[in-house]
Design a protein around this motif. Structure first.
Motif, PDB file in Angstrom:
ATOM      1  N   VAL A 311      48.323   1.423  73.127  1.00 39.52           N
ATOM      2  CA  VAL A 311      49.541   1.453  72.314  1.00 39.52           C
ATOM      3  C   VAL A 311      50.677   0.734  73.038  1.00 39.52           C
ATOM      4  O   VAL A 311      51.499   0.057  72.408  1.00 39.52           O
ATOM      5  N   GLN A 312      50.733   0.873  74.363  1.00 38.43           N
ATOM      6  CA  GLN A 312      51.835   0.320  75.149  1.00 38.43           C
ATOM      7  C   GLN A 312      52.041  -1.159  74.876  1.00 38.43           C
ATOM      8  O   GLN A 312      53.059  -1.587  74.323  1.00 38.43           O
ATOM      9  N   GLY A 313      51.073  -1.964  75.317  1.00 43.90           N
ATOM     10  CA  GLY A 313      51.236  -3.406  75.226  1.00 43.90           C
ATOM     11  C   GLY A 313      51.265  -3.911  73.801  1.00 43.90           C
ATOM     12  O   GLY A 313      52.051  -4.812  73.459  1.00 43.90           O
ATOM     13  N   ALA A 314      50.404  -3.355  72.938  1.00 44.42           N
ATOM     14  CA  ALA A 314      50.316  -3.847  71.568  1.00 44.42           C
ATOM     15  C   ALA A 314      51.606  -3.598  70.791  1.00 44.42           C
ATOM     16  O   ALA A 314      51.956  -4.375  69.894  1.00 44.42           O
ATOM     17  N   SER A 315      52.337  -2.536  71.116  1.00 43.57           N
ATOM     18  CA  SER A 315      53.601  -2.265  70.419  1.00 43.57           C
ATOM     19  C   SER A 315      54.622  -3.363  70.695  1.00 43.57           C
ATOM     20  O   SER A 315      55.361  -3.789  69.797  1.00 43.57           O
ATOM     21  N   PHE A 316      54.688  -3.832  71.939  1.00 39.07           N
ATOM     22  CA  PHE A 316      55.609  -4.924  72.249  1.00 39.07           C
ATOM     23  C   PHE A 316      55.086  -6.251  71.716  1.00 39.07           C
ATOM     24  O   PHE A 316      55.871  -7.100  71.276  1.00 39.07           O
ATOM     25  N   ALA A 317      53.766  -6.439  71.742  1.00 36.35           N
ATOM     26  CA  ALA A 317      53.195  -7.670  71.180  1.00 36.35           C
ATOM     27  C   ALA A 317      53.424  -7.754  69.683  1.00 36.35           C
ATOM     28  O   ALA A 317      53.479  -8.855  69.105  1.00 36.35           O
ATOM     29  N   ALA A 318      53.577  -6.613  69.014  1.00 32.72           N
ATOM     30  CA  ALA A 318      53.800  -6.615  67.565  1.00 32.72           C
ATOM     31  C   ALA A 318      55.151  -7.212  67.200  1.00 32.72           C
ATOM     32  O   ALA A 318      55.324  -7.713  66.079  1.00 32.72           O
ATOM     33  N   VAL A 319      56.123  -7.180  68.109  1.00 32.69           N
ATOM     34  CA  VAL A 319      57.471  -7.675  67.781  1.00 32.69           C
ATOM     35  C   VAL A 319      57.445  -9.157  67.419  1.00 32.69           C
ATOM     36  O   VAL A 319      57.872  -9.534  66.324  1.00 32.69           O
ATOM     37  N   PRO A 320      56.954 -10.067  68.305  1.00 34.92           N
ATOM     38  CA  PRO A 320      56.926 -11.477  67.901  1.00 34.92           C
ATOM     39  C   PRO A 320      55.858 -11.777  66.860  1.00 34.92           C
ATOM     40  O   PRO A 320      55.999 -12.733  66.083  1.00 34.92           O
ATOM     41  N   GLU A 321      54.784 -10.980  66.824  1.00 40.73           N
ATOM     42  CA  GLU A 321      53.734 -11.220  65.833  1.00 40.73           C
ATOM     43  C   GLU A 321      54.257 -10.991  64.418  1.00 40.73           C
ATOM     44  O   GLU A 321      53.919 -11.739  63.489  1.00 40.73           O
ATOM     45  N   LEU A 322      55.091  -9.990  64.238  1.00 38.55           N
ATOM     46  CA  LEU A 322      55.618  -9.662  62.915  1.00 38.55           C
ATOM     47  C   LEU A 322      56.948 -10.340  62.616  1.00 38.55           C
ATOM     48  O   LEU A 322      57.342 -10.423  61.440  1.00 38.55           O
ATOM     49  N   ASN A 323      57.635 -10.824  63.670  1.00 37.45           N
ATOM     50  CA  ASN A 323      58.987 -11.356  63.492  1.00 37.45           C
ATOM     51  C   ASN A 323      59.120 -12.704  64.204  1.00 37.45           C
ATOM     52  O   ASN A 323      59.376 -12.739  65.416  1.00 37.45           O
ATOM     53  N   PRO A 324      58.973 -13.817  63.504  1.00 38.63           N
ATOM     54  CA  PRO A 324      59.023 -15.125  64.167  1.00 38.63           C
ATOM     55  C   PRO A 324      60.421 -15.536  64.625  1.00 38.63           C
ATOM     56  O   PRO A 324      60.552 -16.338  65.545  1.00 38.63           O
ATOM     57  N   GLY A 325      61.480 -15.001  64.021  1.00 41.51           N
ATOM     58  CA  GLY A 325      62.841 -15.411  64.373  1.00 41.51           C
ATOM     59  C   GLY A 325      63.402 -14.635  65.540  1.00 41.51           C
ATOM     60  O   GLY A 325      63.148 -13.435  65.696  1.00 41.51           O
ATOM     61  N   LEU A 326      64.212 -15.327  66.392  1.00 42.87           N
ATOM     62  CA  LEU A 326      64.795 -14.678  67.568  1.00 42.87           C
ATOM     63  C   LEU A 326      65.740 -13.531  67.199  1.00 42.87           C
ATOM     64  O   LEU A 326      65.671 -12.467  67.819  1.00 42.87           O
ATOM     65  N   PRO A 327      66.635 -13.669  66.214  1.00 43.84           N
ATOM     66  CA  PRO A 327      67.494 -12.525  65.864  1.00 43.84           C
ATOM     67  C   PRO A 327      66.693 -11.307  65.423  1.00 43.84           C
ATOM     68  O   PRO A 327      67.029 -10.168  65.795  1.00 43.84           O
ATOM     69  N   GLU A 328      65.626 -11.517  64.640  1.00 39.64           N
ATOM     70  CA  GLU A 328      64.802 -10.392  64.197  1.00 39.64           C
ATOM     71  C   GLU A 328      64.104  -9.733  65.384  1.00 39.64           C
ATOM     72  O   GLU A 328      63.949  -8.501  65.437  1.00 39.64           O
ATOM     73  N   ARG A 329      63.682 -10.545  66.356  1.00 40.17           N
ATOM     74  CA  ARG A 329      63.023  -9.982  67.549  1.00 40.17           C
ATOM     75  C   ARG A 329      64.004  -9.148  68.366  1.00 40.17           C
ATOM     76  O   ARG A 329      63.640  -8.080  68.882  1.00 40.17           O
ATOM     77  N   ALA A 330      65.233  -9.647  68.516  1.00 37.11           N
ATOM     78  CA  ALA A 330      66.232  -8.878  69.264  1.00 37.11           C
ATOM     79  C   ALA A 330      66.493  -7.543  68.583  1.00 37.11           C
ATOM     80  O   ALA A 330      66.589  -6.498  69.253  1.00 37.11           O
TER      81      ALA A 330
END
Length: 391
Positions: A311-330
């Motif tokens: 769960v640890q790593g995949a939760s952070f990997a999900a951020v750019p996978e689901l959100n291509p834009g930098l503002p959405e990632r922040a």
């Protein structure tokens, strides 16, 4: 400056190492919590705020930190967090009075929040797309690594140099990485930054973020993970043979790290990050049921954390996978910080309250409810994303 200092690999490793300092803001208190209670005397239940007070800032301001990152820049936010953390730890090294220590922990929450929002967003920005999953899986180990390192070295350090020595080492560590990252992180072009939002804009941003199945998904699942992570580290070792406690306290987060880096990174090559998260929670449910059947043991405690490592790593990997834009990632990382602080702040008191009921089924049931809720929520949000893409 040597070119390797600006290479993406070195920058990612430096950001991860700087993030260890943020995780150590929890570990430096949790690991020596009995000694701190002894030092401050009869503080009763208030001593628990030494652990949880740092979470209070993130509970309310997690998404605000994401907005600030967009306004002032990720680099500036990260360096500010590291320097503030260094100053606060240097003050804590003097072992001030109990009330002053509590106040310092509240202010330290600002430092923690700045780092955990800025660093993973910068890691995703620095990494090439094909390496983002691996880089953010590495980032996801930062809590476990920090707890393991502090658990291994803190007893000897404070035994030789006193309680304040741990905070002093932490202050030097934070200052060192603030200096290093100031050199290796490029200065971004800040022309054309958006206007500062009003309070009403920020309130509407909270609604839009947590109603988005893309931005909110990593954070909402992370809430269920953090409800149990710190609480299990605090609760499970004392339930074991005293001879095993130090070993298990270090081995539990290390098992999560190994699982995340080895199995998690491999799975992310073939599965979506959400699929890996769901698999990790599912396996953790099996381990929680095993605690009922076989009782608490060192092996099961370590195996449980190995499952949660997915769960640890995949939760952070999900951020750019689901959100291509930098503002959405922040904003997504701000949501992760907010939900993580809520989980860290509420999880330990909830688990301790369940234990006081004296029912051996209480803690495993709490785990099953948390992890089942996380799976159900992730599946629901995945269905909403599919519908949004179809529309």
């Amino acid at each position: 400056m040597p070119l390797f200092l600006r290479s993406p690999l070195f920058v990612v490793l430096a950001l991860w190492a700087g993030g260890l300092g943020a995780a150590a803001q929890f570990a430096k208190i949790v690991v020596i919590f009995p000694e701190l209670q002894g030092h401050y005397g009869e503080t009763g239940a208030a001593s628990g705020y030494l652990v949880s007070l740092i979470s209070f800032v993130g509970m309310g301001l997690g998404l605000v930190a994401g907005v600030i990152a967009i306004q002032i820049g990720l680099r500036r936010l990260l360096l500010s967090g590291l320097w503030l953390g260094a100053v606060i730890s240097a003050w804590q090294a003097t072992m001030p009075g109990f009330e002053a220590m509590l106040l310092s922990r509240f202010v330290e929450g600002l430092s923690h929040l700045a780092i955990v929002v800025a660093a993973p967003t910068l890691i995703a920005q620095t990494s090439q797309p094909r390496f983002q999953g691996a880089a953010l899986t590495l980032w996801g180990t930062f809590f476990g690594v920090a707890f393991a390192v502090v658990a291994l070295f803190a007893p000897a350090l404070i035994g030789t140099h006193g309680l304040g020595a741990l905070a002093l080492v932490h202050a030097l560590y934070m200052a060192g990485f603030a200096i290093l990252l100031a050199f290796v992180l490029p200065r971004p072009d800040r022309t054309g930054a958006p206007a500062w939002p009003s309070i009403g804009d920020i309130a509407r941003r909270h609604v839009s973020v947590y109603s988005s199945p893309f931005i909110a998904a990593p954070a909402l699942g992370w809430l269920f993970y953090t409800l149990t992570f710190v609480s299990l580290l605090a609760i499970l070792p004392p339930m074991l043979d005293p001879a095993q406690r130090t070993y298990v306290t270090a081995a539990m987060p290390l098992a999560g790290i190994a699982s995340s880096l080895i199995i998690g990174t491999w799975l992310l090559r073939y599965l979506s990050s959400v699929s890996v998260i769901v698999a990790g929670f599912g396996l953790a449910i099996v381990m929680a049921i095993a605690l009922v059947v076989f009782g608490v043991s060192a092996g099961l405690a370590i195996a449980l954390f190995a499952c949660l490592g997915l769960v640890q790593g995949a939760s952070f990997a999900a951020v750019p996978e689901l959100n291509p834009g930098l503002p959405e990632r922040a904003l997504a990382n701000g949501g992760l910080a907010q939900m993580g602080n809520i989980g860290n702040g509420l999880g330990t008191p909830a688990a301790l309250a369940i234990l006081t009921l004296g029912n051996g089924f209480g803690l495993p049931l709490f785990l099953v409810i948390c992890y089942s809720g996380a799976i159900a929520l992730h599946l629901y949000l995945a269905r909403r994303r599919s519908q949004a893409r179809a529309d």
